[in-house]
Design a protein around this motif. Sequence first.
Motif, PDB file in Angstrom:
ATOM      1  N   ASP A  42       6.824   0.056   3.198  1.00  0.00           N
ATOM      2  CA  ASP A  42       8.806   0.388   3.162  1.00  0.00           C
ATOM      3  C   ASP A  42       8.977   1.626   1.386  1.00  0.00           C
ATOM      4  O   ASP A  42       9.311   1.969   1.477  1.00  0.00           O
ATOM      5  N   ARG A  43       7.477   1.325   0.680  1.00  0.00           N
ATOM      6  CA  ARG A  43       7.492   1.869  -0.719  1.00  0.00           C
ATOM      7  C   ARG A  43       7.700   3.669   0.069  1.00  0.00           C
ATOM      8  O   ARG A  43       7.726   4.178  -0.725  1.00  0.00           O
ATOM      9  N   TYR A  44       6.204   3.663   0.988  1.00  0.00           N
ATOM     10  CA  TYR A  44       6.222   5.340   1.025  1.00  0.00           C
ATOM     11  C   TYR A  44       6.276   5.539   2.792  1.00  0.00           C
ATOM     12  O   TYR A  44       5.504   5.802   3.700  1.00  0.00           O
ATOM     13  N   PRO A  45       7.433   5.292   3.122  1.00  0.00           N
ATOM     14  CA  PRO A  45       8.177   5.684   4.073  1.00  0.00           C
ATOM     15  C   PRO A  45       8.114   6.718   4.912  1.00  0.00           C
ATOM     16  O   PRO A  45       7.756   7.209   6.010  1.00  0.00           O
ATOM     17  N   GLN A  46       7.035   7.877   4.284  1.00  0.00           N
ATOM     18  CA  GLN A  46       6.998   9.099   4.417  1.00  0.00           C
ATOM     19  C   GLN A  46       5.675   9.084   5.086  1.00  0.00           C
ATOM     20  O   GLN A  46       5.537   9.888   5.432  1.00  0.00           O
ATOM     21  N   SER A  47       4.622   7.886   4.850  1.00  0.00           N
ATOM     22  CA  SER A  47       3.271   8.095   5.099  1.00  0.00           C
ATOM     23  C   SER A  47       2.841   8.163   6.499  1.00  0.00           C
ATOM     24  O   SER A  47       4.437   7.559   7.566  1.00  0.00           O
ATOM     25  N   ILE A  48       2.099   8.064   6.173  1.00  0.00           N
ATOM     26  CA  ILE A  48       1.694   8.408   8.221  1.00  0.00           C
ATOM     27  C   ILE A  48       0.978   7.066   7.991  1.00  0.00           C
ATOM     28  O   ILE A  48      -0.299   6.807   7.579  1.00  0.00           O
ATOM     29  N   SER A  49       0.719   6.118   9.014  1.00  0.00           N
ATOM     30  CA  SER A  49       0.151   4.604   8.857  1.00  0.00           C
ATOM     31  C   SER A  49      -0.896   4.440  10.055  1.00  0.00           C
ATOM     32  O   SER A  49      -0.165   3.595  10.735  1.00  0.00           O
ATOM     33  N   PHE A  50      -1.940   4.233   9.645  1.00  0.00           N
ATOM     34  CA  PHE A  50      -3.337   3.887  10.628  1.00  0.00           C
ATOM     35  C   PHE A  50      -2.579   2.066  10.598  1.00  0.00           C
ATOM     36  O   PHE A  50      -3.754   1.765  10.958  1.00  0.00           O
ATOM     37  N   ALA A  51      -2.347   1.617   9.435  1.00  0.00           N
ATOM     38  CA  ALA A  51      -2.043  -0.227   9.432  1.00  0.00           C
ATOM     39  C   ALA A  51      -1.541  -0.799  11.195  1.00  0.00           C
ATOM     40  O   ALA A  51      -2.551  -1.749  11.347  1.00  0.00           O
ATOM     41  N   PRO A  52      -0.517  -0.484  11.185  1.00  0.00           N
ATOM     42  CA  PRO A  52       0.166  -1.171  12.531  1.00  0.00           C
ATOM     43  C   PRO A  52      -0.573  -1.784  13.889  1.00  0.00           C
ATOM     44  O   PRO A  52      -1.418  -0.061  14.193  1.00  0.00           O
ATOM     45  N   GLY A  53      -1.021  -2.227  14.182  1.00  0.00           N
ATOM     46  CA  GLY A  53      -1.913  -2.195  15.582  1.00  0.00           C
ATOM     47  C   GLY A  53      -0.445  -2.653  17.077  1.00  0.00           C
ATOM     48  O   GLY A  53      -1.105  -3.008  18.403  1.00  0.00           O
ATOM     49  N   ALA A  54       0.690  -2.524  16.447  1.00  0.00           N
ATOM     50  CA  ALA A  54       1.481  -2.835  17.602  1.00  0.00           C
ATOM     51  C   ALA A  54       1.193  -1.652  18.642  1.00  0.00           C
ATOM     52  O   ALA A  54       0.893  -0.202  18.778  1.00  0.00           O
ATOM     53  N   PRO A  55       2.181  -1.844  19.468  1.00  0.00           N
ATOM     54  CA  PRO A  55       2.033  -0.776  21.468  1.00  0.00           C
ATOM     55  C   PRO A  55       2.358   0.810  20.217  1.00  0.00           C
ATOM     56  O   PRO A  55       3.500   0.505  19.779  1.00  0.00           O
ATOM     57  N   ASN A  56       2.591   1.573  22.057  1.00  0.00           N
ATOM     58  CA  ASN A  56       3.038   3.115  21.331  1.00  0.00           C
ATOM     59  C   ASN A  56       4.611   2.641  21.878  1.00  0.00           C
ATOM     60  O   ASN A  56       4.912   2.321  22.654  1.00  0.00           O
ATOM     61  N   ALA A  57       5.416   2.758  20.745  1.00  0.00           N
ATOM     62  CA  ALA A  57       6.658   3.050  21.182  1.00  0.00           C
ATOM     63  C   ALA A  57       7.062   4.122  22.407  1.00  0.00           C
ATOM     64  O   ALA A  57       8.107   3.626  23.182  1.00  0.00           O
ATOM     65  N   GLY A  58       6.590   5.533  22.193  1.00  0.00           N
ATOM     66  CA  GLY A  58       6.833   6.274  23.254  1.00  0.00           C
ATOM     67  C   GLY A  58       6.671   5.492  24.431  1.00  0.00           C
ATOM     68  O   GLY A  58       7.298   5.967  25.728  1.00  0.00           O
ATOM     69  N   LEU A  59       5.333   4.288  25.298  1.00  0.00           N
ATOM     70  CA  LEU A  59       5.570   3.369  26.398  1.00  0.00           C
ATOM     71  C   LEU A  59       6.832   2.754  26.671  1.00  0.00           C
ATOM     72  O   LEU A  59       7.306   2.246  27.712  1.00  0.00           O
ATOM     73  N   PHE A  60       7.833   2.982  25.379  1.00  0.00           N
ATOM     74  CA  PHE A  60       9.342   1.754  26.241  1.00  0.00           C
ATOM     75  C   PHE A  60      10.296   2.305  26.280  1.00  0.00           C
ATOM     76  O   PHE A  60      11.428   2.400  26.907  1.00  0.00           O
TER      77      PHE A  60
END
Length: 450
Positions: A42-60
């Motif tokens: 939230d603090r650095y919303p412009q960052s590119i995040s390699f943190a979440p292991g969530a599924p790729n939104a493009g698949l939905f």
Amino acid sequence: MREQSGFSPAGPIPAGLSRSSLHDALQDPVLESISFLNEIMDRYPQSISFAPGAPNAGLFEHLDLNAYLERYTAYLREQRGMTRAQVAKHLYQYGPSQGQINALLAQALRMDERIDVADDAIVVTVGCQEALLLILRALCTGPDSLLAVVDPCFAGIAGAARVLDVPMVAINETSDGIDFDQLEQACRAARAAGRRVRALYVAPDYSNPSGTILSLNARERLLALAERADFLVLEDNAYGFTATPEAALPTLKSLDRATRVIYLGTCAKICLPGVRVGFAVADQIVTDAQGRTRLLAQELAALKSMVTVNTSPICQAIVGGMLLEHGGSMRALANDKGALYRRNLGHLLDALDRHLPPEAAQRLNVSWNRPAGGFFVRMRLPVRADAALLDDCARRYGVLWTPMSFFHLGHAGDHELRLSCSYLTPQQIDEGVARLARFLHDPRVTGHAA
Ligand SMILES: Cc1ncc(COP(=O)(O)O)c(C=O)c1O
């Protein structure tokens, strides 16, 4: 004037609770780590995040949930012979605790994984997470029942054990799986102390967080040890679908001749996390005092009736429709997703090679593993990869990752980080790795001039 109420002449006394009066699980460092990661994103919303292991939104993007619901209801009417009223009841009412799509899951497991179990050897759960909780609750009866965990491990299993006060024993991960000597020794030490290692949790296919895969030899060794030392194996197969057909190894459950393995599946990655559907295959026979038998999955369902009662029938119907749409096969359903994640992982590894070529990586004393599947790459740094370094990396270079120490039970992993490739586009992966490489070249970070 203040109105008086309750028993106190001074007015209501708010129930001010001290944190320390609540269950210890609320002090779990994992919870702090998760909120820290959310806060930093939230603090650095412009960052590119390699943190979440969530599924790729493009698949939905093109998901049509109504079509899957219709496919499933047509199956109920045409193949299960239900009337319109029965279909409505099936979807809209409370449902059986053990689940409603068990037959479809059993068929898919036979077809895809050569796991051949009866429908009632399966319990459908609210995500894999609920299955973990139910299994630990059923197996671990007190402080003498230990859970062995391949360390580092998925935060969900450590969290579930802490919620239930199940004591854990960390077993080190090796390059092809598990430190078997340590595991055997842990079982022996537990017995000598009047305790027992009841189960070992392992994710043999591209584990979260380290991307490790258990070799075929290690799988066979583990099953033999489970028999010899008398424990169960909790096999979490969240990422097996990302293997190419040539590279895929047989699951522990398909190799299991002595019903030692409880197999855990999740629909979060091959369908969508929003359905919160997972399942456990537990075909172990449980005998009661009168000699009557049931399957462990039925016992887990009995526990579930006191937890979430049943998994949403509508969500099960969506998963059922998705499976039917792919000929009943989970592999077919997962095909395009597996390909996307392999592509992303390839991009991540290529970008690391390009932005940190061998001479630079060596000079900076940075290294990483090269998994062939899964979502995660594990990187080793010459400095502590802790919250302060992450904050610095996000603030000055606009890139985020997860400290590996978040996934260790003890104090290991403090010089390592996890990079997840699942959530990003190839362009974001490339830009993110370029930023990470600039960060690592910063003499203030690794102590080396560029
Ligand atoms: C190892 C592992 N198991 C299971 C899951 C998914 O669990 P659930 O079905 O509860 O979403 C994940 C998701 O991150 C995972 O990494």
